[in-house]
Write an enzyme that holds these catalytic residues in place. Sequence first.
Site, PDB file in Angstrom:
ATOM      1  N   ASP A 179      31.972 -11.116  -3.111  1.00  0.00           N
ATOM      2  CA  ASP A 179      32.149  -9.449  -3.629  1.00  0.00           C
ATOM      3  C   ASP A 179      30.869  -9.723  -4.175  1.00  0.00           C
ATOM      4  O   ASP A 179      29.667 -10.401  -4.209  1.00  0.00           O
ATOM      5  CB  ASP A 179      32.661 -10.126  -5.464  1.00  0.00           C
ATOM      6  N   HIS A 180      30.688  -8.373  -4.294  1.00  0.00           N
ATOM      7  CA  HIS A 180      28.909  -7.899  -4.900  1.00  0.00           C
ATOM      8  C   HIS A 180      29.773  -8.289  -6.697  1.00  0.00           C
ATOM      9  O   HIS A 180      30.036  -7.243  -6.875  1.00  0.00           O
ATOM     10  CB  HIS A 180      29.168  -6.652  -4.732  1.00  0.00           C
ATOM     11  N   CYS A 209      33.691  -5.022  -6.933  1.00  0.00           N
ATOM     12  CA  CYS A 209      35.065  -4.615  -6.297  1.00  0.00           C
ATOM     13  C   CYS A 209      34.462  -4.812  -4.799  1.00  0.00           C
ATOM     14  O   CYS A 209      35.740  -3.308  -4.524  1.00  0.00           O
ATOM     15  CB  CYS A 209      35.673  -3.187  -6.858  1.00  0.00           C
ATOM     16  N   HIS A 210      34.060  -5.590  -4.334  1.00  0.00           N
ATOM     17  CA  HIS A 210      33.695  -5.280  -2.887  1.00  0.00           C
ATOM     18  C   HIS A 210      34.397  -7.169  -2.192  1.00  0.00           C
ATOM     19  O   HIS A 210      33.710  -7.673  -1.459  1.00  0.00           O
ATOM     20  CB  HIS A 210      31.902  -5.021  -2.216  1.00  0.00           C
ATOM     21  N   PRO A 211      35.542  -7.456  -2.458  1.00  0.00           N
ATOM     22  CA  PRO A 211      35.605  -8.820  -2.058  1.00  0.00           C
ATOM     23  C   PRO A 211      35.912  -8.707  -0.405  1.00  0.00           C
ATOM     24  O   PRO A 211      36.549  -7.632   0.224  1.00  0.00           O
ATOM     25  CB  PRO A 211      37.375  -8.902  -3.213  1.00  0.00           C
TER      26      PRO A 211
END
Length: 504
Positions: free
Chosen positions: A293-294, A442-444
């Site tokens: 994730d980021h 919130c980029h898994p």
Amino acid sequence: MSSLKPAYDVVIVGGGTAGCVLAARLTQDPGLHVLLLEAGPARLPDAVAHPPAWPSLAASEAGWGDTTVVQEASGAPVPLPRGRGLGGSSAINAMVFARGHRTGYDSWSEHGAKGWTFDDLLPYFQRTETALGAAPGRGTSGPLTVAPAQQLNEVLLACLEGAVETGHRRAHDISGGLEEGFAPVDLNIVDGRRQSAADAYLTPALDRPNLQVITGALAHRLLFDGHRCVGVEYGADGRTHTARATGEVVLTAGSIGSALILQRSGIGAENDLRRAGVEVFHALPGVGHNLHDHPRANLVYRTQRPVPTALNNHGEILGLLRSTPDAEGPDVQIIFIDIPVPNPVAPVHNGFTIGISPMRPASRGTVRITSADPYAPPAIDPRYFTEEADVRAVLSGIRTARRIAWSSALAEWGIEEVSPGLAAVDEESIADHARRYFSSYCHPVGTCMMGEDDVAVVDSSLRVHGLDGLRVADASVIPSIPSNNTNATVYAIAERAADLLRRS
């Protein structure tokens, strides 16, 4: 237990971004009967449509309420918002629509995935969008209407001016995938309202007689005849149901949900399944692994001049840059945010934030079921900042962000850095702050990685290795996260998945 009859040609599990795209595209063929299952509600809070309200949505019925396990870097769990309801995360996200730089897709083939370069995806990116004022390479007739904000917040425009003043390139189309630098980013906002995947794709298809949508339907497990997936068991209205598929079942439940459904079905790493008390049906060691994730570190500033009330998504301008001159592509994103995000130092009532995120994180983690119970919370462990390369990338971005903040372009705002504050000036103290006080962007991605080797979960056509009639088509198949807020990439993956399904 009840059973839905007759069987469907395709059963889609998950009504988020990818599920909405697939349901709409597949049912363009009137002879193809499709069922879309979604665990969340059909109707979401009214705040979903109001762009500035998105920070409140993760804690509403539109979100799953997930939290990671305690993170090694920070010693605390981290909230990991994901959407629940038709539209999925496209209904609660910050509405940034950007492809990421083309170099971010170069590593997708490292595990053998074929045909997934940026150029391969470009027609599918274009298919998703009607990009207003489009630059070359952008789509002009897709369901999504995307463009930068018409009225940018003054403090964010000052940040953009500061970026140019300190030597950074003013990009023309930072959303298109070909440029580095700073510019207003495309947003999924139309006439002042959010446009989710449900709005753009699913709603226009709901009247088709060959599409059925069932909400409030949590997938328990997949059903098999030998090694062929023939349906889904799910819970709805306090009962257990089955949905049968004569063609294929497609998982579109996202990087968390799709991996969990596979694991509950006995598909995954043997140790993970046995630990959860699930019998191994099909050993596939990559399921739930490669989670990344980021993370985002935040510089929070107080201003003497009042910051105008937000009209859009709060984060209207971003930059893509390289942490070192020899980086293979941009690996740091800086986003200017027109509100002071909560911080550990002191409350700020008037100000703004500069967010810094390593776009090509090296840290990898896992998501695992904790029991066979489909309602039990999972164990989510992205292992943020466990690789030192991610810390170095953030440090580079923080140095750049501070130069922008102290440029003459922002002088009239009377700024004061509150978090981490100017007591954190050496690399050790700044790095310590970044490790301890960060949030998920919130980029898994990555938990059902695409490739052709032993650790891949799906092949280049998104079929689950070793099984028939089962595909995964969402962010979980991404082998290595690109340099963008990932929603635009998920739309493109789903558009391509629709083509793959039609050809099968």
